[in-house]
Design a protein around this motif. Structure first.
Motif, mmCIF file in Angstrom:
data_model
loop_
_atom_site.group_PDB
_atom_site.id
_atom_site.type_symbol
_atom_site.label_atom_id
_atom_site.label_comp_id
_atom_site.label_asym_id
_atom_site.label_seq_id
_atom_site.Cartn_x
_atom_site.Cartn_y
_atom_site.Cartn_z
ATOM 1 N N ILE A 193 6.468 9.606 -3.195
ATOM 2 C CA ILE A 193 7.789 9.042 -2.928
ATOM 3 C C ILE A 193 7.759 8.220 -1.643
ATOM 4 N N PHE A 194 6.996 8.668 -0.649
ATOM 5 C CA PHE A 194 6.878 7.907 0.597
ATOM 6 C C PHE A 194 6.251 6.540 0.327
ATOM 7 N N VAL A 195 5.186 6.511 -0.478
ATOM 8 C CA VAL A 195 4.528 5.241 -0.817
ATOM 9 C C VAL A 195 5.495 4.358 -1.603
ATOM 10 N N LEU A 196 6.238 4.948 -2.504
ATOM 11 C CA LEU A 196 7.231 4.197 -3.266
ATOM 12 C C LEU A 196 8.295 3.604 -2.346
ATOM 13 N N ASP A 197 8.732 4.375 -1.352
ATOM 14 C CA ASP A 197 9.706 3.873 -0.375
ATOM 15 C C ASP A 197 9.137 2.720 0.450
ATOM 16 N N GLN A 198 7.862 2.806 0.817
ATOM 17 C CA GLN A 198 7.228 1.736 1.577
ATOM 18 C C GLN A 198 7.217 0.434 0.768
ATOM 19 N N LEU A 199 6.935 0.550 -0.513
ATOM 20 C CA LEU A 199 6.917 -0.642 -1.367
ATOM 21 C C LEU A 199 8.318 -1.222 -1.522
ATOM 22 N N LEU A 225 0.252 -0.999 4.351
ATOM 23 C CA LEU A 225 0.700 -1.002 2.959
ATOM 24 C C LEU A 225 1.977 -1.821 2.821
ATOM 25 N N ARG A 226 2.937 -1.556 3.696
ATOM 26 C CA ARG A 226 4.214 -2.273 3.647
ATOM 27 C C ARG A 226 4.005 -3.758 3.938
ATOM 28 N N LEU A 235 9.392 -4.940 -2.886
ATOM 29 C CA LEU A 235 8.742 -4.845 -4.190
ATOM 30 C C LEU A 235 9.477 -3.804 -5.029
ATOM 31 N N THR A 236 10.203 -4.254 -6.031
ATOM 32 C CA THR A 236 11.006 -3.320 -6.831
ATOM 33 C C THR A 236 10.437 -3.089 -8.219
#
Length: 151
Positions: free
Chosen positions: A112-118, A82-83, A123-124
């Motif tokens: 939140i983990f997926v959001l952190d990976q992005l 994903l990252r 990717l903001t």
């Protein structure tokens, strides 16, 4: 005590409109701020078809299933993939936006983990996909708190 006093009950020579103007300006500001928050549906248009067209915006679609599995553009990926995939997609398009669509049963920590990976990938510009609830039918009978059914 002669001078500037007026007898009570005389004619009103002028009306002070300052409070009225103040109230109108406050209401105008409130309406201007809330107008941006109102979600108005798009106007249905019959757009012409073009032989040559391109996407205006590239979207990195991330879906999280109820089991916590991550899907990127419909394909299952691991957290590392994903990252890396977000990094590669961001390298191709600097204006890339991500949309996270998570099932309601997914734990908050997973989202939140997926959001952190992005965000680690750089990717903001991230949005969360939602579905507008369908309105309840008004014709159906409703049940009152005391158990009575009303049409």
């Amino acid at each position: 005590m002669a001078g500037g006093t007026q007898p009570r009950g005389g004619l009103i020579e002028g009306i002070n409109v300052t409070p009225l103007v103040d109230i109108m300006l406050v209401l105008l500001i409130i309406f201007m701020v809330t107008a941006r928050l109102v979600d108005s549906p798009a106007v249905p248009l019959d757009l012409p078809k073009a032989a040559q067209s391109e996407d205006v915006q590239t979207v990195f679609a991330v879906a999280i299933t109820p089991t916590g599995q991550v899907l990127v553009n419909g394909e299952a990926v691991s957290d590392v993939a994903l990252r890396d995939g977000a990094r590669q997609a961001l390298a191709k398009d600097a204006e890339l936006r991500a949309v996270i669509q998570a099932d309601g049963a997914v734990p908050h920590r997973r989202v939140i983990f997926v959001l952190d990976q992005l965000k680690e990938a750089g990717l903001t510009k991230v949005a969360f996909g939602t579905v507008r609830p369908e309105p309840a039918p008004t014709d159906a009978p409703t049940t009152a708190e005391d158990g009575r059914v009303t049409p």
